[in-house]
Design an enzyme around this catalytic site. Structure first.
Site, PDB file in Angstrom:
ATOM      1  N   TYR A  29      21.059   5.248  19.517  1.00 16.06           N
ATOM      2  CA  TYR A  29      20.124   4.127  19.636  1.00 16.06           C
ATOM      3  C   TYR A  29      19.482   3.910  18.272  1.00 16.06           C
ATOM      4  O   TYR A  29      19.400   4.819  17.445  1.00 16.06           O
ATOM      5  CB  TYR A  29      19.091   4.314  20.738  1.00 16.06           C
ATOM      6  N   GLU A  93      25.772   1.794  17.373  1.00 18.28           N
ATOM      7  CA  GLU A  93      24.319   1.781  17.534  1.00 18.28           C
ATOM      8  C   GLU A  93      23.933   0.804  18.643  1.00 18.28           C
ATOM      9  O   GLU A  93      24.437  -0.321  18.693  1.00 18.28           O
ATOM     10  CB  GLU A  93      23.635   1.355  16.235  1.00 18.28           C
ATOM     11  N   HIS A 135      24.646  11.057  19.881  1.00 16.65           N
ATOM     12  CA  HIS A 135      24.205  11.616  18.600  1.00 16.65           C
ATOM     13  C   HIS A 135      23.556  12.979  18.808  1.00 16.65           C
ATOM     14  O   HIS A 135      23.720  13.886  17.991  1.00 16.65           O
ATOM     15  CB  HIS A 135      23.218  10.647  17.940  1.00 16.65           C
ATOM     16  N   ASP A 145      19.033  10.864  20.625  1.00 11.90           N
ATOM     17  CA  ASP A 145      19.698   9.671  21.131  1.00 11.90           C
ATOM     18  C   ASP A 145      21.141   9.908  21.586  1.00 11.90           C
ATOM     19  O   ASP A 145      21.788  10.816  21.083  1.00 11.90           O
ATOM     20  CB  ASP A 145      19.649   8.557  20.077  1.00 11.90           C
TER      21      ASP A 145
END
Length: 235
Positions: A29, A93, A135, A145
């Protein structure tokens, strides 16, 4: 390269050449709002960060770095023997406030845009479901995230990541914590900080309780994941 799943391009200069074949996808994120702020940072040469794609909460897919190049999204990271995760992965992302700005669920439109993009990537590079990770999985010491509210089970329904095991052994598994850590490392995690590694594992596989403690449930989940992998069920 034209891709019907990509709505627009915003080229970032922050990339270099890959040293490894693509075998992973890492989901992130942005941890900032609005999305323009994140895009500006990922295109700033001084920031030295980027990703291959950014998906807005409205479902717009923005390409920043070509897939054949090494984007700088994972930082110091490790997964299944790879220390250069950036070289081996595609980074996506997700536009999101993150834990820093008010953590919440992910927008439906965003996930609906992610699914076909991820499907195309996984198919193109023959990426195993076990290598579609967050991640926090590859950087447990530093990152949270995409976090405990990310809908992994929704991706799993499409065969895009591993589902949470639903049949767990009632028998005790892993005689002690040291055995659990070794098994966690075998599955793929960096266990340099054991508690952080357990938290990352829980965030992905038992998100309803993240306390860094090795209890019977997390032992059983990890055991089943490894058992399924050994049986060849996790491709």
């Amino acid at each position: 390269m034209t891709d019907p799943l990509v709505h627009r391009e915003q080229p970032s200069p922050n990339f270099n050449e890959r040293q490894l074949p693509i075998s992973m996808v890492v989901l992130h994120y942005t941890d900032m709002k609005p999305v323009e702020t994140a895009l500006e940072k990922m295109c700033d040469p001084e920031a030295e960060v980027s990703a291959h794609y950014c998906i807005t909460e409205e479902g717009d897919v923005i390409r920043l770095v070509p897939e054949d190049k090494r984007a700088w999204h994972a930082g110091v990271s490790y997964w299944r023997g790879h220390k250069d995760v950036n070289s081996a992965s595609i980074g996506i992302e997700l536009d999101h406030p993150g834990h820093a700005l008010g953590y919440r669920g992910f927008a439906d439109a965003q996930i609906e845009a992610l699914v076909p993009l991820l499907h195309r990537i996984v198919k193109a590079y023959d990426i195993p479901r076990a290598n579609v990770v967050g991640h926090s999985d590859v950087s447990p010491l530093r990152k949270l995230d995409p976090g405990e509210l990310f809908p992994w089970e929704r991706l799993a329904e499409y065969g895009l990541c591993l589902p949470r095991p639903d049949k767990l052994s009632p028998d005790p598994v892993f005689d002690n914590d040291a055995a659990f850590y070794l098994a966690l490392e075998r599955f793929g995690y960096d266990i340099t900080d054991g508690r952080k590694a357990v938290e990352a594992f829980q965030r992905r596989w038992r998100p309803e309780r993240i306390d860094g403690m090795i209890d019977g449930e997390v032992r059983a989940i990890l055991f089943q994941l490894l058992l399924d992998r050994d049986r060849g069920h996790t491709r």
